[in-house]
Design a protein around this motif. Sequence first.
Motif, PDB file in Angstrom:
ATOM      1  N   PHE A   1      32.032  37.119  41.680  1.00  0.00           N
ATOM      2  CA  PHE A   1      33.110  36.508  42.457  1.00  0.00           C
ATOM      3  C   PHE A   1      32.718  36.531  43.935  1.00  0.00           C
ATOM      4  CE2 PHE A   1      35.279  37.913  38.658  1.00  0.00           C
ATOM      5  CZ  PHE A   1      36.245  36.939  38.437  1.00  0.00           C
ATOM      6  N   PRO A   2      33.256  35.618  44.726  1.00  0.00           N
ATOM      7  CA  PRO A   2      32.965  35.628  46.159  1.00  0.00           C
ATOM      8  C   PRO A   2      33.403  36.929  46.837  1.00  0.00           C
ATOM      9  CG  PRO A   2      34.034  33.570  45.543  1.00  0.00           C
ATOM     10  CD  PRO A   2      34.087  34.473  44.348  1.00  0.00           C
ATOM     11  N   THR A   3      34.526  37.487  46.382  1.00  0.00           N
ATOM     12  CA  THR A   3      35.054  38.732  46.953  1.00  0.00           C
ATOM     13  C   THR A   3      35.748  39.534  45.857  1.00  0.00           C
ATOM     14  OG1 THR A   3      37.256  37.874  47.464  1.00  0.00           O
ATOM     15  CG2 THR A   3      35.552  37.557  49.165  1.00  0.00           C
ATOM     16  N   ALA A   4      36.000  40.801  46.136  1.00  0.00           N
ATOM     17  CA  ALA A   4      36.753  41.638  45.204  1.00  0.00           C
ATOM     18  C   ALA A   4      38.179  41.119  45.042  1.00  0.00           C
ATOM     19  CB  ALA A   4      36.754  43.091  45.667  1.00  0.00           C
ATOM     20  N   ASP A   5      38.746  40.564  46.115  1.00  0.00           N
ATOM     21  CA  ASP A   5      40.099  40.000  46.012  1.00  0.00           C
ATOM     22  C   ASP A   5      40.143  38.847  45.010  1.00  0.00           C
ATOM     23  OD1 ASP A   5      41.295  41.799  47.724  1.00  0.00           O
ATOM     24  OD2 ASP A   5      41.101  40.505  49.481  1.00  0.00           O
ATOM     25  N   HIS A   6      39.109  38.011  44.989  1.00  0.00           N
ATOM     26  CA  HIS A   6      39.045  36.935  43.991  1.00  0.00           C
ATOM     27  C   HIS A   6      39.059  37.530  42.578  1.00  0.00           C
ATOM     28  CE1 HIS A   6      37.710  34.354  47.322  1.00  0.00           C
ATOM     29  NE2 HIS A   6      38.026  33.330  46.537  1.00  0.00           N
ATOM     30  N   ALA A   7      38.276  38.578  42.369  1.00  0.00           N
ATOM     31  CA  ALA A   7      38.211  39.215  41.051  1.00  0.00           C
ATOM     32  C   ALA A   7      39.559  39.807  40.664  1.00  0.00           C
ATOM     33  CB  ALA A   7      37.137  40.303  41.052  1.00  0.00           C
ATOM     34  N   ARG A   8      40.194  40.458  41.606  1.00  0.00           N
ATOM     35  CA  ARG A   8      41.514  41.056  41.314  1.00  0.00           C
ATOM     36  C   ARG A   8      42.552  39.980  41.014  1.00  0.00           C
ATOM     37  NH1 ARG A   8      39.831  44.391  45.790  1.00  0.00           N
ATOM     38  NH2 ARG A   8      39.274  46.451  45.005  1.00  0.00           N
ATOM     39  N   ARG A   9      42.512  38.872  41.753  1.00  0.00           N
ATOM     40  CA  ARG A   9      43.467  37.780  41.495  1.00  0.00           C
ATOM     41  C   ARG A   9      43.230  37.183  40.105  1.00  0.00           C
ATOM     42  NH1 ARG A   9      42.879  36.748  47.152  1.00  0.00           N
ATOM     43  NH2 ARG A   9      41.280  35.177  46.772  1.00  0.00           N
ATOM     44  N   TRP A  10      41.959  37.050  39.708  1.00  0.00           N
ATOM     45  CA  TRP A  10      41.655  36.560  38.359  1.00  0.00           C
ATOM     46  C   TRP A  10      42.227  37.525  37.323  1.00  0.00           C
ATOM     47  CZ3 TRP A  10      38.398  39.264  34.913  1.00  0.00           C
ATOM     48  CH2 TRP A  10      38.219  38.638  33.679  1.00  0.00           C
ATOM     49  N   TYR A  11      41.951  38.806  37.501  1.00  0.00           N
ATOM     50  CA  TYR A  11      42.356  39.815  36.517  1.00  0.00           C
ATOM     51  C   TYR A  11      43.877  39.902  36.364  1.00  0.00           C
ATOM     52  CZ  TYR A  11      42.616  44.195  33.984  1.00  0.00           C
ATOM     53  OH  TYR A  11      42.890  45.148  33.045  1.00  0.00           O
ATOM     54  N   THR A  12      44.597  39.718  37.456  1.00  0.00           N
ATOM     55  CA  THR A  12      46.063  39.830  37.408  1.00  0.00           C
ATOM     56  C   THR A  12      46.762  38.480  37.249  1.00  0.00           C
ATOM     57  OG1 THR A  12      46.223  39.764  39.832  1.00  0.00           O
ATOM     58  CG2 THR A  12      46.058  41.951  38.795  1.00  0.00           C
ATOM     59  N   SER A  13      45.986  37.396  37.138  1.00  0.00           N
ATOM     60  CA  SER A  13      46.597  36.066  37.048  1.00  0.00           C
ATOM     61  C   SER A  13      47.355  35.901  35.731  1.00  0.00           C
ATOM     62  CB  SER A  13      45.528  34.976  37.151  1.00  0.00           C
ATOM     63  OG  SER A  13      44.727  34.945  35.979  1.00  0.00           O
ATOM     64  N   PRO A  14      48.436  35.128  35.758  1.00  0.00           N
ATOM     65  CA  PRO A  14      49.185  34.872  34.521  1.00  0.00           C
ATOM     66  C   PRO A  14      48.311  34.214  33.450  1.00  0.00           C
ATOM     67  CG  PRO A  14      50.436  34.122  36.433  1.00  0.00           C
ATOM     68  CD  PRO A  14      49.078  34.528  36.929  1.00  0.00           C
ATOM     69  N   GLU A  15      47.376  33.362  33.880  1.00  0.00           N
ATOM     70  CA  GLU A  15      46.498  32.677  32.920  1.00  0.00           C
ATOM     71  C   GLU A  15      45.617  33.676  32.164  1.00  0.00           C
ATOM     72  OE1 GLU A  15      47.338  30.145  36.494  1.00  0.00           O
ATOM     73  OE2 GLU A  15      46.373  32.086  36.257  1.00  0.00           O
ATOM     74  N   TYR A  16      45.069  34.643  32.887  1.00  0.00           N
ATOM     75  CA  TYR A  16      44.227  35.635  32.216  1.00  0.00           C
ATOM     76  C   TYR A  16      45.079  36.611  31.402  1.00  0.00           C
ATOM     77  CZ  TYR A  16      40.902  39.243  31.131  1.00  0.00           C
ATOM     78  OH  TYR A  16      40.129  40.138  30.437  1.00  0.00           O
TER      79      TYR A  16
END
Length: 95
Positions: free
Chosen positions: A60-75
């Motif tokens: 991911f470009p940043t850790a925040d991107h990874a965290r947003r992916w992990y906590t996203s409703p889609e995931y």
Amino acid sequence: MTALLIGNVGPVADHEGMAAYRERVGRILEAHGGRFVIRGGEFTVLEGAWWPTHLSVMEFPTADHARRWYTSPEYRELLSLREGTPMDLVLVEGP
């Protein structure tokens, strides 16, 4: 700062559910700026006692991107597809 998510999938409990999870997870990953660097494949333990089952590395470009992916409703919606299958995920930030 680039971030990597290192994952290890344990023994699969529901093969059909896991197949559906694998089919959909990449699109959600990409939508959050991520990509698979490694998804399965052969590995060799050079040192230590860790014997992973099925490794994946996501960038991911940043850790925040990874965290947003992990906590996203889609995931979060996909998690029921791999219910009963253990997974380890480690987020690593680097330069």
